[in-house]
Scaffold this active site. Structure first.
Site, PDB file in Angstrom:
ATOM      1  N   GLU A  43       0.825  -1.207   0.000  1.00 18.92           N
ATOM      2  CA  GLU A  43       0.000   0.000   0.000  1.00 18.92           C
ATOM      3  C   GLU A  43       0.860   1.259   0.000  1.00 18.92           C
ATOM      4  O   GLU A  43       0.519   2.248  -0.655  1.00 18.92           O
ATOM      5  CB  GLU A  43      -0.945   0.010   1.206  1.00 18.92           C
ATOM      6  CG  GLU A  43      -2.031  -1.064   1.165  1.00 18.92           C
ATOM      7  CD  GLU A  43      -2.904  -0.979  -0.079  1.00 18.92           C
ATOM      8  OE1 GLU A  43      -2.952   0.086  -0.716  1.00 18.92           O
ATOM      9  OE2 GLU A  43      -3.522  -2.001  -0.422  1.00 18.92           O
ATOM     10  N   GLN A  48       0.315   6.808  -5.133  1.00 15.32           N
ATOM     11  CA  GLN A  48       0.661   7.676  -6.274  1.00 15.32           C
ATOM     12  C   GLN A  48       1.592   6.973  -7.258  1.00 15.32           C
ATOM     13  O   GLN A  48       2.423   7.617  -7.897  1.00 15.32           O
ATOM     14  CB  GLN A  48       1.311   8.972  -5.772  1.00 15.32           C
ATOM     15  CG  GLN A  48       0.424   9.784  -4.865  1.00 15.32           C
ATOM     16  CD  GLN A  48      -0.847  10.216  -5.548  1.00 15.32           C
ATOM     17  OE1 GLN A  48      -1.902   9.786  -5.176  1.00 15.32           O
ATOM     18  NE2 GLN A  48      -0.741  11.046  -6.552  1.00 15.32           N
ATOM     19  N   TYR A 126      -6.387   6.413   3.911  1.00 11.72           N
ATOM     20  CA  TYR A 126      -6.540   5.422   2.850  1.00 11.72           C
ATOM     21  C   TYR A 126      -5.850   4.110   3.222  1.00 11.72           C
ATOM     22  O   TYR A 126      -6.459   3.032   3.195  1.00 11.72           O
ATOM     23  CB  TYR A 126      -5.977   5.917   1.506  1.00 11.72           C
ATOM     24  CG  TYR A 126      -5.711   4.744   0.598  1.00 11.72           C
ATOM     25  CD1 TYR A 126      -6.757   4.108  -0.051  1.00 11.72           C
ATOM     26  CD2 TYR A 126      -4.437   4.184   0.496  1.00 11.72           C
ATOM     27  CE1 TYR A 126      -6.552   2.974  -0.811  1.00 11.72           C
ATOM     28  CE2 TYR A 126      -4.212   3.056  -0.263  1.00 11.72           C
ATOM     29  CZ  TYR A 126      -5.274   2.456  -0.911  1.00 11.72           C
ATOM     30  OH  TYR A 126      -5.064   1.319  -1.630  1.00 11.72           O
ATOM     31  N   ASP A 144      -9.517   5.871  -2.735  1.00  8.77           N
ATOM     32  CA  ASP A 144      -8.360   6.417  -3.445  1.00  8.77           C
ATOM     33  C   ASP A 144      -8.847   7.100  -4.720  1.00  8.77           C
ATOM     34  O   ASP A 144     -10.042   7.302  -4.911  1.00  8.77           O
ATOM     35  CB  ASP A 144      -7.351   5.310  -3.753  1.00  8.77           C
ATOM     36  CG  ASP A 144      -7.878   4.358  -4.818  1.00  8.77           C
ATOM     37  OD1 ASP A 144      -9.105   4.287  -4.984  1.00  8.77           O
ATOM     38  OD2 ASP A 144      -7.065   3.700  -5.482  1.00  8.77           O
TER      39      ASP A 144
END
Length: 349
Positions: A43, A48, A126, A144
């Site tokens: 994760e 990004q 998140y 997300d």
DNA sequence: AAATCGGGGTT
DNA sequence: AACCCAGATTT
């Protein structure tokens, strides 16, 4: 009465998504485990970051740091080495800090409670939701960028995703769709749909399992969603480096952690004016960082005296390394490229 | 609430 | 050139 009908519709859409995922979901290495350590690592890596870009880093990282004890007892530089080229290097630093948190605050056992997971460095809402749902079955949405895109389109919802309340807003929306005891799969399904079908541009709506229900698609307004108002303009940044070399050795120094390329290694930035006579070549590199137009000028300086070389290094806190040792350091991408180029050319001679 | 932090892919 | 990606932290 109307609300009840709507909630049933939400759940219907959610189940359709799960059915699609069961057949078309991506086969990814971290899908085969429920080890919270590995899920946590993946994760963080994929924040990004596209899956294809980070997949090898994930495999190498897990192989080198297979558990939290190994990670916690490693050197920061070693963690950074395995993060080389991934960007957002504070993620690697926080990863290491969080491993120590787990050792010191949680008896070396990965926390199972959402609020405890959230306390880990580098873990935000998140990531905490993702680990909680995937590893511990918590009924919570890991919202997300995929969630924003899919949900805003399916419901033709113009809630501004740059609004700080967007996470909470779309989290509530997702929960209405989420079947019981399927949080982990549901979250993964939403990410796969957003990545494979409901792409930012030119989405594959004809193949989408939700195209019968998708409001934006049926209104012909896919390009209108999601709504995002915040825009950041690029700034210019100019750096002047000196590659100072003497008989196959060169100088490096570790960066601070208060700007870009935190704790990565770089060449000297300042050098004595009288060394200009030793400049053998100069190279200008244009490099694009997010929201930064970066120009790097590198002066290649070949010194003629061992004494000057070693004395300058020790007096200014530089480290002397050679090509072989440089592979054990993490450099910013443009400098890494400069070295690769340099060594490629010299080894061919 | 806005700025900042990488590198790479797509259009 | 603009936008986005399995976002989090700092200001």
């Amino acid at each position: 009465m109307k609300t009840k009908k709507q909630n049933a519709d939400f759940l219907y859409v959610g189940r359709k998504l799960l059915d699609w995922y069961q057949i078309h979901g991506r086969d990814l290495p971290f899908r085969k485990t429920s080890d919270p350590y590995k899920i946590w690592i993946c994760e963080i890596i994929f924040q990004q970051t596209r899956i294809e870009q980070g997949l090898n880093h994930y495999r190498n990282f897990i192989e080198r740091f297979p558990d939290v004890q190994t990670l916690a007892s490693s050197q920061t530089d070693d963690v950074l080495l395995y993060w080389k080229g991934l960007g957002y290097y504070s993620r690697a630093l926080n990863l290491h800090k969080a491993a120590l948190q787990i050792i010191n605050d949680f008896d070396g056992v990965f926390p199972t409670e959402h609020d405890d997971i959230l306390k880990l460095k580098g873990v935000g809402k998140y990531t905490a939701a993702a680990v909680s749902s995937i590893c511990f079955g918590k009924h919570i949405a890991a919202v997300d960028g995929n969630f924003y895109r899919v949900l805003s389109r399916v419901f033709a919802d113009d809630f501004d995703i740059s609004n700080s309340k967007a996470f909470h807003y779309f989290s509530e929306l997702a929960l209405k769709m989420m079947p019981e005891n399927e949080a982990g799969h549901f979250n993964e399904a939403m990410m796969d749909l957003g990545s494979e079908i409901c792409k930012p541009r030119n989405p594959l709506c004809e193949s989408c399992p939700l195209n019968k229900e998708c409001l934006a698609f049926n209104l012909g307004k896919i390009p209108n969603f999601p709504v995002k108002t915040k825009k950041v303009k690029a700034t210019d940044l100019e750096l002047h480096y000196s590659f100072v070399e003497f008989e196959g050795q060169f100088l490096i120094r570790q960066r601070k952690d208060d700007f870009i390329w935190k704790k990565l290694y770089e060449f000297p930035i300042e050098f004595p004016v009288e060394w200009e006579q030793f400049i053998t070549k100069q190279k200008t590199i244009a490099h694009k960082l997010t929201h930064k137009n970066l120009t790097i000028q590198i002066s290649h300086i070949r010194l003629e005296s061992q004494d000057v070389f070693t004395e300058f290094a020790s007096e200014n806190g530089f480290t002397i390394i050679n090509e072989e040792e440089s592979h054990l350091k993490s450099f910013p991408k443009p400098l890494e490229n400069y070295l690769t180029n340099l060594f490629k050319n010299t080894s061919n001679v």
